[in-house]
Design a protein around this motif. Structure first.
Motif, mmCIF file in Angstrom:
data_model
loop_
_atom_site.group_PDB
_atom_site.id
_atom_site.type_symbol
_atom_site.label_atom_id
_atom_site.label_comp_id
_atom_site.label_asym_id
_atom_site.label_seq_id
_atom_site.Cartn_x
_atom_site.Cartn_y
_atom_site.Cartn_z
ATOM 1 N N ASP A 78 0.859 -1.181 0.000
ATOM 2 C CA ASP A 78 0.000 0.000 0.000
ATOM 3 C C ASP A 78 0.897 1.232 0.000
ATOM 4 O O ASP A 78 1.377 1.678 1.053
ATOM 5 C CB ASP A 78 -0.906 -0.019 1.230
ATOM 6 C CG ASP A 78 -1.927 1.116 1.227
ATOM 7 O OD1 ASP A 78 -1.839 1.970 0.325
ATOM 8 O OD2 ASP A 78 -2.791 1.134 2.117
ATOM 9 N N ARG A 229 -9.277 -3.090 4.691
ATOM 10 C CA ARG A 229 -9.842 -2.260 3.631
ATOM 11 C C ARG A 229 -8.989 -2.350 2.370
ATOM 12 O O ARG A 229 -9.515 -2.473 1.253
ATOM 13 C CB ARG A 229 -9.945 -0.795 4.086
ATOM 14 C CG ARG A 229 -11.062 -0.529 5.065
ATOM 15 C CD ARG A 229 -11.345 0.963 5.183
ATOM 16 N NE ARG A 229 -10.199 1.720 5.690
ATOM 17 C CZ ARG A 229 -9.933 1.895 6.976
ATOM 18 N NH1 ARG A 229 -10.720 1.346 7.902
ATOM 19 N NH2 ARG A 229 -8.888 2.606 7.356
ATOM 20 N N ASP A 233 -10.057 -3.927 -1.228
ATOM 21 C CA ASP A 233 -9.927 -3.149 -2.459
ATOM 22 C C ASP A 233 -9.188 -3.939 -3.527
ATOM 23 O O ASP A 233 -9.579 -3.940 -4.705
ATOM 24 C CB ASP A 233 -9.169 -1.843 -2.199
ATOM 25 C CG ASP A 233 -9.976 -0.828 -1.413
ATOM 26 O OD1 ASP A 233 -11.212 -0.965 -1.340
ATOM 27 O OD2 ASP A 233 -9.352 0.107 -0.860
ATOM 28 N N ARG A 234 -8.134 -4.612 -3.134
ATOM 29 C CA ARG A 234 -7.285 -5.313 -4.099
ATOM 30 C C ARG A 234 -7.925 -6.593 -4.616
ATOM 31 O O ARG A 234 -7.602 -7.052 -5.706
ATOM 32 C CB ARG A 234 -5.924 -5.618 -3.469
ATOM 33 C CG ARG A 234 -5.141 -4.393 -3.028
ATOM 34 C CD ARG A 234 -4.770 -3.506 -4.203
ATOM 35 N NE ARG A 234 -3.657 -4.056 -4.942
ATOM 36 C CZ ARG A 234 -3.475 -3.942 -6.258
ATOM 37 N NH1 ARG A 234 -4.403 -3.324 -6.973
ATOM 38 N NH2 ARG A 234 -2.425 -4.458 -6.852
ATOM 39 N N GLY A 237 -11.816 -4.764 -6.196
ATOM 40 C CA GLY A 237 -11.878 -3.471 -6.866
ATOM 41 C C GLY A 237 -11.896 -3.606 -8.380
ATOM 42 O O GLY A 237 -12.030 -4.705 -8.940
ATOM 43 N N ASP A 272 -15.757 -0.017 7.169
ATOM 44 C CA ASP A 272 -15.993 -0.520 5.816
ATOM 45 C C ASP A 272 -17.325 -1.252 5.760
ATOM 46 O O ASP A 272 -17.447 -2.378 6.257
ATOM 47 C CB ASP A 272 -14.862 -1.460 5.395
ATOM 48 C CG ASP A 272 -14.803 -1.666 3.896
ATOM 49 O OD1 ASP A 272 -15.867 -1.667 3.250
ATOM 50 O OD2 ASP A 272 -13.685 -1.829 3.362
ATOM 51 N N ARG A 274 -18.636 -2.712 3.416
ATOM 52 C CA ARG A 274 -18.616 -3.894 2.564
ATOM 53 C C ARG A 274 -18.518 -5.187 3.378
ATOM 54 O O ARG A 274 -18.836 -6.259 2.877
ATOM 55 C CB ARG A 274 -17.442 -3.817 1.582
ATOM 56 C CG ARG A 274 -17.575 -2.725 0.540
ATOM 57 C CD ARG A 274 -16.305 -2.620 -0.293
ATOM 58 N NE ARG A 274 -15.146 -2.214 0.495
ATOM 59 C CZ ARG A 274 -13.907 -2.084 0.011
ATOM 60 N NH1 ARG A 274 -13.678 -2.349 -1.277
ATOM 61 N NH2 ARG A 274 -12.915 -1.692 0.788
#
Length: 422
Positions: A78, A229, A233-234, A237, A272, A274
């Motif tokens: 990151d 998070r 995302d990875r 996303g 998050d 999600r």
């Protein structure tokens, strides 16, 4: 719980360390020619592990689901975030992905952990007489880099205990993958005794320095929430790093954590939306007490029952949970019962495991309505069995909308498990 570092100085950890000493003694005498526990599959059912010889070795319990399990590794960086423990570094993570895979003849088994991770964990456990690569030779049931099944699977984010490599939750991860989940076990850099990266680096536990106060626990919890998070995302996303976006269903996500990973689950969910559901395995702290509005399962050792040593954090977290919730404890459970560690130790010292199992069985038969199963504690294999059953039932219910009566009351098949409703 009051000591989220793994009950590190409490009697539960002391019992576990005694069993690790038994591991050292047994392995020193047998030269690694070890037999599996009664709950483990016969060695002939496992693929051979290169370099380990022909004798039996330590192995994980067989997964219970119908699917072959694949496992691959991801090294993630990151660039937007500084590492919270080492100045001048960007945040890096190692992620183990377990997933339903296409069966293949002659497939290569995935290694349990690296030799450096094995050496560091054995040093932490005080098993000085055990060969340093012992845990690197543990037989797992996942296949290295197997082809994923052509299906979209719910995602489970998995966070290990403080100081422990992510591999110590492999029994749970393999079982969930065999039942149709993709499981992302996150190695939070500098928070385990060792984390090996593909370029050969093995980083130490830079976070493993006192004080271990609530301020530090909050720092760990918030940092792991940010890690989750980023991993989410990875994986889900616009440019997923694995599966081409076809293997992971980003609309069905849960987080499961042990110890520090457990108390990090609440801040991860709060940060998050999600993450649809969360579960802690024997870990809550001040950072958990704001609670969440989505399904949450609290599962721990007897000391984390209402009014026990886990107060005030377990009670305060429970009161702040506004969605579906359950509070479970496991009679005879130890902090490590939710990991692979005791199951592996019991294989190396089967006479100790037999005594524990006998004591547990006797406790079940004679248990009073308000008494524990047995002071001796659960066998390692039984701890894995209970953990798999309840975590799997929770995820099936919350991510797949499947009824699971196991979560609705006492079970004759799991009499050690108590459900509290304070």
């Amino acid at each position: 719980m009051t000591r989220p570092w793994g009950r590190g100085r409490a009697r539960g950890r002391g019992r576990a360390f005694a069993r690790v000493v038994a591991l050292a003694m047994a392995m020193a005498c047998t030269g690694l020619a070890l037999t599996g526990s009664a709950a483990s599959a016969a060695p002939s059912a496992m693929p051979s592990v290169p370099g380990t010889g022909t004798g039996p070795v330590l192995e994980l319990p067989r997964p219970t689901g119908p699917f072959t399990v694949g496992r691959t590794m991801l090294s993630l960086r990151d660039a937007s975030r500084a590492d919270p423990w080492v100045a001048g570094e960007r945040r890096e993570l190692m992620v183990s992905l377990w997933y339903p895979a296409v069966p293949a003849r002659g497939a290569r088994p995935a290694p349990y952990m690296t030799e450096r991770e094995s050496a560091a964990l054995l040093e932490l456990l005080g098993a000085d007489d055990v060969p340093e690569d012992t845990l690197a030779k543990v037989r797992a049931y996942s296949v290295a880099d197997a082809r994923p099944l052509a299906r979209r699977s719910p995602l489970v984010l998995l966070s290990p205990g403080f100081k422990l490599p992510r591999a110590t939750l492999s029994s749970l991860a393999e079982d969930l993958a065999s039942r149709g989940y993709v499981v992302a076990g996150v190695g939070h850099n500098h928070e385990a005794v060792a984390t090996t990266f593909p370029d050969g680096r093995t980083t130490p536990c830079s976070a493993c320095t006192p004080p271990y106060d609530q301020a530090k626990l909050t720092r760990i919890g918030e940092g792991r929430a940010a890690d989750m998070r980023f991993v989410l995302d990875r994986l889900t996303g616009p440019r997923p790093v694995w599966g081409g976006g076809r293997a992971v269903d980003g609309r069905r996500v849960a987080m499961v954590g042990h110890s520090a990973g457990g108390y990090s689950t609440v801040p991860a969910m709060r940060g998050d939306r999600r993450i649809d559901a969360g579960l802690t395995l024997d870990g809550l702290a001040e950072v958990s007490t704001p609670g969440v509005d989505r399904p949450f399962l609290m599962m721990g050792t007897p000391e984390n029952a209402p009014g026990g040593a886990g107060e005030p954090y377990w009670g305060r977290t429970w009161s702040a949970l506004s969605g579906w919730k359950r509070w479970l404890t496991v009679d005879g459970g130890q902090h490590e019962s939710f990991t692979d560690l005791l199951a592996l130790v019991d294989q190396a010292a089967p006479e100790a495991a037999d005594r524990t199992a006998e004591g547990t069985a006797g406790g079940k038969a004679e248990r009073a309505a308000d008494g524990p199963v047995a002071e001796a504690g659960l066998s390692g294999a039984r701890g894995v069995e209970i953990t798999r059953a309840y975590v799997g039932a929770f995820l099936d219910r919350q991510l797949r909308n499947r009824p699971r009566p196991l979560l609705d009351g006492p079970s004759v098949h799991h009499p050690e498990v108590r459900c509290w409703a304070p």
